[in-house]
Design a protein around this motif. Structure first.
Motif, PDB file in Angstrom:
ATOM      1  N   ASN A   1       0.823  -1.201   0.000  1.00  0.00           N
ATOM      2  CA  ASN A   1       0.000   0.000   0.000  1.00  0.00           C
ATOM      3  C   ASN A   1       0.864   1.260   0.000  1.00  0.00           C
ATOM      4  O   ASN A   1       2.090   1.186   0.026  1.00  0.00           O
ATOM      5  N   VAL A   2       0.185   2.399  -0.021  1.00  0.00           N
ATOM      6  CA  VAL A   2       0.862   3.684  -0.182  1.00  0.00           C
ATOM      7  C   VAL A   2       1.400   4.207   1.147  1.00  0.00           C
ATOM      8  O   VAL A   2       0.987   3.785   2.225  1.00  0.00           O
ATOM      9  N   MET A   3       2.315   5.162   1.026  1.00  0.00           N
ATOM     10  CA  MET A   3       2.739   5.903   2.196  1.00  0.00           C
ATOM     11  C   MET A   3       1.513   6.613   2.775  1.00  0.00           C
ATOM     12  O   MET A   3       0.723   7.200   2.056  1.00  0.00           O
ATOM     13  N   GLY A   4       1.331   6.527   4.048  1.00  0.00           N
ATOM     14  CA  GLY A   4       0.189   7.179   4.672  1.00  0.00           C
ATOM     15  C   GLY A   4      -0.820   6.217   5.252  1.00  0.00           C
ATOM     16  O   GLY A   4      -1.728   6.624   5.974  1.00  0.00           O
ATOM     17  N   ILE A   5      -0.656   4.927   4.969  1.00  0.00           N
ATOM     18  CA  ILE A   5      -1.632   3.968   5.473  1.00  0.00           C
ATOM     19  C   ILE A   5      -1.624   3.929   7.001  1.00  0.00           C
ATOM     20  O   ILE A   5      -2.657   3.733   7.638  1.00  0.00           O
ATOM     21  N   GLN A   6      -0.458   4.179   7.607  1.00  0.00           N
ATOM     22  CA  GLN A   6      -0.375   4.106   9.071  1.00  0.00           C
ATOM     23  C   GLN A   6      -1.002   5.313   9.763  1.00  0.00           C
ATOM     24  O   GLN A   6      -1.379   5.243  10.926  1.00  0.00           O
ATOM     25  N   SER A   7      -1.116   6.434   9.031  1.00  0.00           N
ATOM     26  CA  SER A   7      -1.680   7.644   9.644  1.00  0.00           C
ATOM     27  C   SER A   7      -3.082   7.966   9.143  1.00  0.00           C
ATOM     28  O   SER A   7      -3.685   8.944   9.582  1.00  0.00           O
ATOM     29  N   ALA A   8      -3.608   7.160   8.232  1.00  0.00           N
ATOM     30  CA  ALA A   8      -4.946   7.411   7.684  1.00  0.00           C
ATOM     31  C   ALA A   8      -5.998   7.403   8.794  1.00  0.00           C
ATOM     32  O   ALA A   8      -5.946   6.596   9.721  1.00  0.00           O
ATOM     33  N   ASN A   9      -6.929   8.338   8.677  1.00  0.00           N
ATOM     34  CA  ASN A   9      -8.041   8.418   9.636  1.00  0.00           C
ATOM     35  C   ASN A   9      -7.535   8.520  11.071  1.00  0.00           C
ATOM     36  O   ASN A   9      -8.051   7.874  11.986  1.00  0.00           O
ATOM     37  N   GLY A  10      -6.472   9.325  11.233  1.00  0.00           N
ATOM     38  CA  GLY A  10      -5.922   9.539  12.561  1.00  0.00           C
ATOM     39  C   GLY A  10      -5.269   8.307  13.168  1.00  0.00           C
ATOM     40  O   GLY A  10      -5.119   8.218  14.389  1.00  0.00           O
ATOM     41  N   GLY A  11      -4.880   7.366  12.335  1.00  0.00           N
ATOM     42  CA  GLY A  11      -4.242   6.141  12.824  1.00  0.00           C
ATOM     43  C   GLY A  11      -5.213   5.027  13.131  1.00  0.00           C
ATOM     44  O   GLY A  11      -4.793   3.881  13.364  1.00  0.00           O
ATOM     45  N   LYS A  12      -6.516   5.330  13.107  1.00  0.00           N
ATOM     46  CA  LYS A  12      -7.518   4.314  13.454  1.00  0.00           C
ATOM     47  C   LYS A  12      -7.563   3.190  12.417  1.00  0.00           C
ATOM     48  O   LYS A  12      -7.729   2.013  12.768  1.00  0.00           O
ATOM     49  N   THR A  13      -7.421   3.571  11.147  1.00  0.00           N
ATOM     50  CA  THR A  13      -7.484   2.554  10.090  1.00  0.00           C
ATOM     51  C   THR A  13      -6.376   1.525  10.255  1.00  0.00           C
ATOM     52  O   THR A  13      -6.605   0.312  10.178  1.00  0.00           O
ATOM     53  N   TRP A  14      -5.148   1.996  10.498  1.00  0.00           N
ATOM     54  CA  TRP A  14      -4.011   1.084  10.656  1.00  0.00           C
ATOM     55  C   TRP A  14      -4.193   0.209  11.894  1.00  0.00           C
ATOM     56  O   TRP A  14      -3.898  -0.993  11.863  1.00  0.00           O
ATOM     57  N   LYS A  15      -4.695   0.773  12.955  1.00  0.00           N
ATOM     58  CA  LYS A  15      -4.949  -0.008  14.169  1.00  0.00           C
ATOM     59  C   LYS A  15      -5.966  -1.110  13.898  1.00  0.00           C
ATOM     60  O   LYS A  15      -5.797  -2.262  14.325  1.00  0.00           O
ATOM     61  N   ASN A  16      -7.003  -0.778  13.126  1.00  0.00           N
ATOM     62  CA  ASN A  16      -8.023  -1.766  12.795  1.00  0.00           C
ATOM     63  C   ASN A  16      -7.471  -2.857  11.879  1.00  0.00           C
ATOM     64  O   ASN A  16      -7.816  -4.038  12.009  1.00  0.00           O
ATOM     65  N   ILE A  17      -6.632  -2.455  10.934  1.00  0.00           N
ATOM     66  CA  ILE A  17      -6.029  -3.431  10.021  1.00  0.00           C
ATOM     67  C   ILE A  17      -5.208  -4.443  10.816  1.00  0.00           C
ATOM     68  O   ILE A  17      -5.331  -5.660  10.616  1.00  0.00           O
ATOM     69  N   LYS A  18      -4.369  -3.949  11.716  1.00  0.00           N
ATOM     70  CA  LYS A  18      -3.537  -4.847  12.526  1.00  0.00           C
ATOM     71  C   LYS A  18      -4.404  -5.790  13.356  1.00  0.00           C
ATOM     72  O   LYS A  18      -4.108  -6.989  13.445  1.00  0.00           O
TER      73      LYS A  18
ATOM     74  N   ILE B   1       3.517  -4.475   3.838  1.00  0.00           N
ATOM     75  CA  ILE B   1       3.111  -5.216   5.029  1.00  0.00           C
ATOM     76  C   ILE B   1       3.272  -6.707   4.720  1.00  0.00           C
ATOM     77  O   ILE B   1       2.789  -7.181   3.692  1.00  0.00           O
ATOM     78  N   VAL B   2       3.950  -7.416   5.591  1.00  0.00           N
ATOM     79  CA  VAL B   2       4.110  -8.856   5.424  1.00  0.00           C
ATOM     80  C   VAL B   2       3.588  -9.542   6.684  1.00  0.00           C
ATOM     81  O   VAL B   2       3.852  -9.092   7.804  1.00  0.00           O
ATOM     82  N   GLY B   3       2.835 -10.602   6.480  1.00  0.00           N
ATOM     83  CA  GLY B   3       2.332 -11.370   7.611  1.00  0.00           C
ATOM     84  C   GLY B   3       2.703 -12.836   7.472  1.00  0.00           C
ATOM     85  O   GLY B   3       2.940 -13.328   6.376  1.00  0.00           O
ATOM     86  N   TRP B   4       2.748 -13.515   8.596  1.00  0.00           N
ATOM     87  CA  TRP B   4       3.053 -14.949   8.610  1.00  0.00           C
ATOM     88  C   TRP B   4       2.260 -15.598   9.735  1.00  0.00           C
ATOM     89  O   TRP B   4       1.904 -14.949  10.726  1.00  0.00           O
ATOM     90  N   LEU B   5       1.956 -16.870   9.564  1.00  0.00           N
ATOM     91  CA  LEU B   5       1.169 -17.580  10.561  1.00  0.00           C
ATOM     92  C   LEU B   5       1.851 -17.537  11.922  1.00  0.00           C
ATOM     93  O   LEU B   5       3.074 -17.700  12.027  1.00  0.00           O
ATOM     94  N   LYS B   6       1.069 -17.325  12.946  1.00  0.00           N
ATOM     95  CA  LYS B   6       1.610 -17.283  14.302  1.00  0.00           C
ATOM     96  C   LYS B   6       2.292 -18.608  14.647  1.00  0.00           C
ATOM     97  O   LYS B   6       1.847 -19.674  14.250  1.00  0.00           O
ATOM     98  N   ASP B   7       3.401 -18.492  15.347  1.00  0.00           N
ATOM     99  CA  ASP B   7       4.165 -19.658  15.824  1.00  0.00           C
ATOM    100  C   ASP B   7       4.744 -20.489  14.676  1.00  0.00           C
ATOM    101  O   ASP B   7       5.046 -21.678  14.849  1.00  0.00           O
TER     102      ASP B   7
END
Length: 431
Positions: free
Chosen positions: A172-189, A220-226
């Motif tokens: 994604n683009v620069m700014g995804i972490q600060s979009a919507n005051g940071g709420k969007t990134w928090k929700n994504i995580k 953003i990269v994700g991997w299965l827990k454990d």
């Protein structure tokens, strides 16, 4: 397709014209399905998977006949098995359409005796997260914070929950972490962790992957827990090349002209090494926009300023007879030349679909904006990559794409992580 042992597979969501997918394919991954809502981008994806099918079966003459206009698109696609073509799903993802999309992908997996998806890649449309988009939000009917695209990550998470790939790549683009005051990134995580993944997000620049373009993106990269996996380490590649090395072997044309034949100009080492142009390629999409005499005069001034000291044109410095815009306070750099004598040019944008003023060819004798093919090369697409649809759509597809060379570097890093753990999931190869 041929049976390939230990070849990792992937599903591409919000696939666009396939820049991210192309990089993964070049790195040795096998695509299972692409999901893309735009009709022309989906057609581009179909054309590309058809190319790979014909290449694997030593039938590239069919592809070249299509590019030359010897056969129609219908005739071209008739040479490709339906099982290959239906792997491109031209669908708008929503709660309503997801069940049928899942059914189609499940059928593809069953037909190919695949029990496990290795990687999911893709990134939701980025305008709702972008810094530029937010700056323009006050002029829009629907403010950015209310844009429904803000929540497309929830659909992405549903694919992760259903197929449980060992890793995923969310671009994604620069700014995804600060979009919507940071709420969007928090929700994504929160969503991505809820379906079983650990994640990390880091800024990456295409220039670090050998692309001759300064293009910053959040990967953003994700991997299965454990699982013991982690965010990949990406090799930094610094090519010994200039942007002109991408352009110089293409035929010189004037505004409104086109060429379907390569010139006899020498091909640069960079173009050869990165396989941007290969033996047997057909030159396509090398047609420039027609320009008014006023724009041509401006272009010449812009090119001369850059080539004689790397200066940029300030719109207010133009003679009054060349000015047409009433806005004299912002966007004063609306005319910009591609930095041919530098290692990296400025970021390719989908805005090139509206006009070419921000991407002027550095050769003053051509005094024009760049062509679709030149834009594709700046994005590191090979010349045998054909973009479907009208020119406006072609430019949008290219401007929105992840540079394949950058995607390849990301894929290599992902493959390294996956291979460290071995085939612990009893993965079956793609056939």
């Amino acid at each position: 397709m041929d049976n390939i042992i230990n070849q990792y597979n992937f599903i591409d969501l919000f696939a666009g014209a396939g820049g991210l997918s192309e990089g993964f394919v070049q790195a040795g991954f096998k695509p299972l399905a692409h999901v893309e809502m735009n009709q022309f981008a989906a057609q581009t994806l179909q054309t590309r998977i058809a190319y790979y099918y014909l290449k694997a079966n030593k039938k590239l003459k069919v592809y070249r006949d299509y590019l030359r206009g010897v056969i129609t698109r219908e005739e071209f696609l008739s040479k490709i098995p339906d099982s290959i073509l239906r792997s491109v799903l031209c669908e708008t993802m929503s709660d309503k359409t997801l069940p049928s999309i899942f059914d189609t992908i499940d059928m593809i997996l069953a037909e190919n005796n695949i029990s496990k998806v290795d990687v999911i890649i893709g990134g939701p449309p980025c305008q709702a997260y972008s810094l530029v988009g937010r700056a323009q939000s006050s002029h829009m009917i629907t403010p950015m914070q209310d844009d429904p695209r803000n929540e497309l990550y929830k659909l992405y998470a549903r694919f992760l929950k259903r197929y449980q790939p060992r890793m995923f790549v969310f671009e994604n683009v620069m700014g995804i972490q600060s979009a919507n005051g940071g709420k969007t990134w928090k929700n994504i995580k929160t969503y991505l962790k809820r379906v079983g993944y650990e994640i990390e997000c880091h800024e990456q620049n295409s220039r670090s992957f050998g692309v001759l373009q300064n293009r910053r993106r959040m990967i953003i990269v994700g991997w299965l827990k454990d699982s013991g996996l982690k965010y990949p380490e990406f090799e930094v590649i610094e090519p010994d090349a200039l942007v002109n090395d991408l352009l110089n072997d293409l035929p010189a044309i004037l505004p409104g002209e086109k060429s379907n034949e390569y010139s006899d100009r020498k091909i640069s080492k960079y173009v050869k090494t990165q396989k941007i142009r290969e033996r047997g390629d057909i030159l396509t999409l090398h047609e420039s926009r027609s320009n008014k005499e006023r724009d041509i005069e401006i272009y010449k001034r812009v090119i001369e300023l850059w080539n004689n000291g790397h200066q940029r044109l300030n719109y207010n410095d133009l003679p009054e007879e060349l000015k047409t815009h009433k806005n004299r306070d912002s966007f004063l750099d609306r005319f910009k030349v591609v930095e041919g004598d530098e290692q990296y040019c400025h970021t390719m944008l989908a805005h090139i679909s509206k006009d070419g003023h921000y991407f002027i060819h550095p050769d003053i004798s051509q005094h024009r904006s760049i062509t679709v093919r030149e834009a594709a090369r700046i994005q590191s697409f090979p010349d045998n990559y054909f973009f479907e649809g009208p020119r406006t759509s072609q430019f949008i597809q290219i401007g929105n794409a992840v540079p394949p060379l950058m995607a390849k570097g990301i894929a290599v890093g992902v493959e390294h992580e996956l291979s460290k753990k071995g085939d612990i999931d009893g993965k079956k190869s793609f056939t």
